[in-house]
Design a protein around this motif. Structure first.
Motif, short mmCIF file in Angstrom:
data_model
loop_
_atom_site.label_atom_id
_atom_site.label_comp_id
_atom_site.label_asym_id
_atom_site.label_seq_id
_atom_site.Cartn_x
_atom_site.Cartn_y
_atom_site.Cartn_z
N THR A 42 0.84 -1.20 0.00
CA THR A 42 0.00 0.00 0.00
C THR A 42 0.87 1.24 0.00
O THR A 42 2.03 1.19 0.41
CB THR A 42 -0.93 0.01 1.24
N GLY A 43 0.33 2.34 -0.51
CA GLY A 43 1.03 3.61 -0.44
C GLY A 43 2.21 3.75 -1.36
O GLY A 43 2.29 3.13 -2.43
N ALA A 44 3.19 4.55 -0.94
CA ALA A 44 4.33 4.92 -1.78
C ALA A 44 5.24 3.74 -2.10
O ALA A 44 6.01 3.80 -3.06
CB ALA A 44 5.14 6.02 -1.10
#
Length: 304
Positions: A42-44
């Motif tokens: 998830t995310g960066a």
């Protein structure tokens, strides 16, 4: 086990250092050399960004034969030349290990073999993903739709009926390697239901591993000693085969995938036990499906 506090979870997400097992490295061959890598789901640091996190991960973005895939029935070809898989797994000297991004069993030497299309591969390790990575005709896991920080809750009524017989909530990967370094993976899909006998044998150890992971003296592994693999030795009457990649960085190609047609069951308690040792950014550790790019999906089905 109670979930970690939000500050701890945030720290785990930002600073998570996982141990990448590269298919050609000594780690996959059963040795203790590992490469520290930061990636998540998830995310960066999520799957869409894997290819840019490290030059050795370029295949995650640029590869044309990536995994997992959606096994769409309209793309399947019945291959009468395919033979039944020969799978022989011995009683193994196993270690339950938290890889950071999944939970697995690392096996000793002479743990077993897979014979596929006349080629022999040696069994090295197995690990779980939840929800499942591969899909059949676009089906997703029921657990994908209703979780709270990675822990299952009671399913909503409008989803239960629609996904009662089609949700794949976990996936087991049995990883094999040939003498020439090529990889073959046998995949087993799970839906929520009765407990899985294989996971039952390690369920208490999974909670122990969770305590170690969040304790002061985190070891990340528990020796199991002699471990019987007879639950995964059952004859395979149907499987799908295609050529893809590793589903975690460096997303190496090619990998010969064999997704068994027999879907097994796993209880919600067992699913939680598999997630318990993992940080919150890894509790749902399935890579999104990848483009087929013209690849052929072959079907073996035993004829009575």
């Amino acid at each position: 086990m109670a979930p970690a506090t939000m500050p701890a979870q945030f720290t785990l997400f930002v600073l998570a250092i996982t141990f990448l097992i590269i298919h050609a490295s000594p780690a996959l061959r059963g040795e203790d050399i590992v490469v520290p890598v930061q990636f998540s789901y998830t995310g960066a640091d999520g799957p869409a960004k894997w290819g840019s996190l490290n030059p050795t991960f370029s295949a995650c973005s640029n590869g044309k034969s990536q995994s997992p895939i959606d096994i769409a029935k309209g793309k399947i070809v019945l291959d009468t030349k395919l033979k039944a898989l020969t799978r022989q797994y011995n009683s193994i000297n196993a270690t339950l290990i938290n890889n950071g991004f999944n939970i697995g069993l690392r096996c000793g030497e002479n743990s077993g073999v897979l014979v596929s299309d006349g080629k022999t591969y040696k069994f090295k390790q197995m690990h779980w993903h939840s929800p499942s990575e591969h899909r059949i005709d676009g089906v997703r896991s029921r657990a994908f739709f209703y979780f709270f920080f990675g822990f299952l809750t009671v399913p909503t009524k409008n989803l239960t009926n629609a996904l009662e017989h089609h949700g794949y909530d976990a996936e087991l990967h049995l990883v094999h390697i040939a003498d020439d370094g090529s990889l073959a993976v046998v995949s087993i899909l799970y839906h929520l239901g009765h407990p899985d006998p294989l996971i039952t044998k390690i369920q208490n150890k999974l909670y122990q591993l969770a305590k170690e992971q969040f304790g002061v003296h985190a070891k990340g592994q528990i020796a199991l000693g002699a471990f019987s693999m007879h639950q995964v030795k059952k004859n395979t009457r149907k499987y799908y085969r295609y050529f893809g990649s590793l589903t975690t960085p460096p997303c190496t190609e090619p990998v010969a995938w064999h997704i068994l047609g027999k879907v097994r069951s796993i209880s919600s308690e067992q699913l939680q036990a598999l997630k318990a040792p993992l940080g919150w950014a890894y509790k749902n550790n399935s890579r999104p499906v990848q483009p087929l790019n013209g690849r052929q999906i072959e079907l073996y089905e035993e004829v009575n």
